[in-house]
Write an enzyme that holds these catalytic residues in place. Structure first.
Site, short mmCIF file in Angstrom:
data_model
loop_
_atom_site.label_atom_id
_atom_site.label_comp_id
_atom_site.label_asym_id
_atom_site.label_seq_id
_atom_site.Cartn_x
_atom_site.Cartn_y
_atom_site.Cartn_z
N MET A 1 0.77 -1.01 -0.26
CA MET A 1 0.13 -0.20 0.06
C MET A 1 0.96 1.26 0.00
O MET A 1 0.64 2.22 -0.72
CB MET A 1 -0.80 -0.01 1.08
N GLY A 2 1.78 1.24 0.76
CA GLY A 2 2.69 2.57 0.94
C GLY A 2 3.33 3.02 -0.36
O GLY A 2 3.19 4.39 -0.73
N LYS B 1 -11.65 2.17 12.13
CA LYS B 1 -11.15 1.12 11.26
C LYS B 1 -11.18 -0.22 11.67
O LYS B 1 -11.41 -1.09 10.96
CB LYS B 1 -9.72 1.65 10.79
N GLU C 1 -15.93 -6.46 8.13
CA GLU C 1 -15.15 -7.05 6.85
C GLU C 1 -15.20 -8.58 7.10
O GLU C 1 -15.40 -9.10 6.15
CB GLU C 1 -13.92 -6.34 6.60
N ASP D 1 12.46 2.97 2.65
CA ASP D 1 12.14 1.54 3.07
C ASP D 1 13.37 0.88 3.22
O ASP D 1 14.25 1.22 2.66
CB ASP D 1 11.15 1.10 2.08
#
Length: 338
Positions: A11-12, A188, A195, A30
């Protein structure tokens, strides 16, 4: 605007790409140098380490952490050594909201702001945008609005909810300041608990469809097998992939999650490239803990979580004990698996 990003995983990296498309300068780091180099080739400013990343950001600095929850505490500790009062740390992963509360209290003593952002969108976020659930101080969240607006999906082609008129709200654009520190990850957390339950409902229902022809199969007649009362009632050869497809179109249970289910079944109707071992990354557990503490019933959400435990064999010993008890009181022998 300028933003530092630590963590360029699934995602990042795509979040950085989406931000750069919106004109936001990204300084990225990273531990995987190849990930940094790939984004540098696309226009990001590469950092060789945390100190270098902080040095390349102008004050006040905003640093978005997009890493697994287990590593956030250590990263904050390492970053804090290079920060000054007025800087802001943003946790966009799936941290426990109670950890957010303690981190915000600790960081404020050093004059450092903390924002928690529950981020949903997965690998599709680059194209579709990310639904953002935000917790933090009003002013800091407002200062970060260009970042949130760039990451969020926007109105898209989703019709407005009945009764909503005028200028679209932030929620309609796909991001929401839910409250003070911890509120974003709390929302979330519940999102992910739901979910789990939605996924379980689709999976269980389609599994029943798959077994709708059980009456056509030969069944053993013995004391260890519950008889099928009317086999003729279960002789439907239902194409589960086609059912998923028809449900996508006009059904009340249609959803993006069902769209993805249909994609998976279209690629491999037997799903024989999966073992059925379903992981949980923490949010479902935390949702159940919060429900217990608040005294709120979440029957479906808890069942979905326990089903994930079972999928990983966590219930094997208990099942063995059940089998042992049946043998002890009734001499029942286990049937061999087919």
């Amino acid at each position: 605007m300028q933003l530092g990003i630590v963590g360029l995983g699934r995602m990042g990296a795509n979040m950085a790409r989406r931000l750069m498309k919106a004109g936001i300068e990204c300084v990225v780091y990273d531990r995987n140098a190849a990930s940094v180099e790939a984004l540098q080739a696309e226009g990001a400013t590469a950092a060789t380490g945390l100190a270098d990343l902080v040095q390349k950001l102008h004050e006040p600095r905003y640093i978005w952490m997009m890493i697994p929850a287990a590593y956030v505490e250590g990263l904050i500790r390492d970053l804090k050594a290079h920060l000054v009062p007025g800087d802001t740390l943003i946790d966009g992963g799936n941290s426990y909201y109670k950890d957010d509360l303690s981190r915000a209290r600790e960081l404020v003593n050093d004059g450092i702001h903390y924002v928690d952002v529950g981020t949903s969108g997965g690998v599709w976020g680059l194209e579709r945008g990310y639904c953002l659930m935000i917790g933090g101080e009003d002013k800091i969240v407002k200062d970060l609005d260009p970042v949130f607006a760039a990451l969020a999906p926007g109105m898209g082609d989703i019709p407005r909810t009945e009764g909503r008129t005028g200028q679209p709200s932030q929620a309609e654009l796909g991001y929401l300041h839910c409250g003070p520190s911890g509120a974003g990850h709390f929302v979330k957390m519940v999102h992910n608990g739901i979910e789990y339950a939605l996924m379980a409902a689709y999976a269980e229902g389609m599994n029943l469809l798959r077994h709708a022809n059980v009456g056509a199969a030969d069944r053993e007649v013995d004391a260890e097998t519950a008889p099928l009362r009317n086999p003729e009632d279960f002789r439907f050869d239902i194409d589960v992939a086609e059912v998923a497809e028809v449900w996508r179109r006009g059904s009340v249970i249609g959803s993006w999650l069902l769209d993805l289910t249909a994609n998976a079944l279209s690629k491999n109707p037997e799903l024989d490239n999966f073992s059925g071992r379903v992981s949980d990354s923490g949010e479902g557990r935390w949702t159940n803990i919060a429900a217990i503490e608040a005294g709120v019933p979440v029957h479906v959400l808890s069942a979905a979580l326990y089903d994930r435990f079972s999928s990983r064999g966590e219930g094997v010993f208990g099942n063995k004990l059940l089998s042992a008890m049946r043998f002890e009181f009734g001499g029942h022998h286990e049937k061999e698996q087919e």
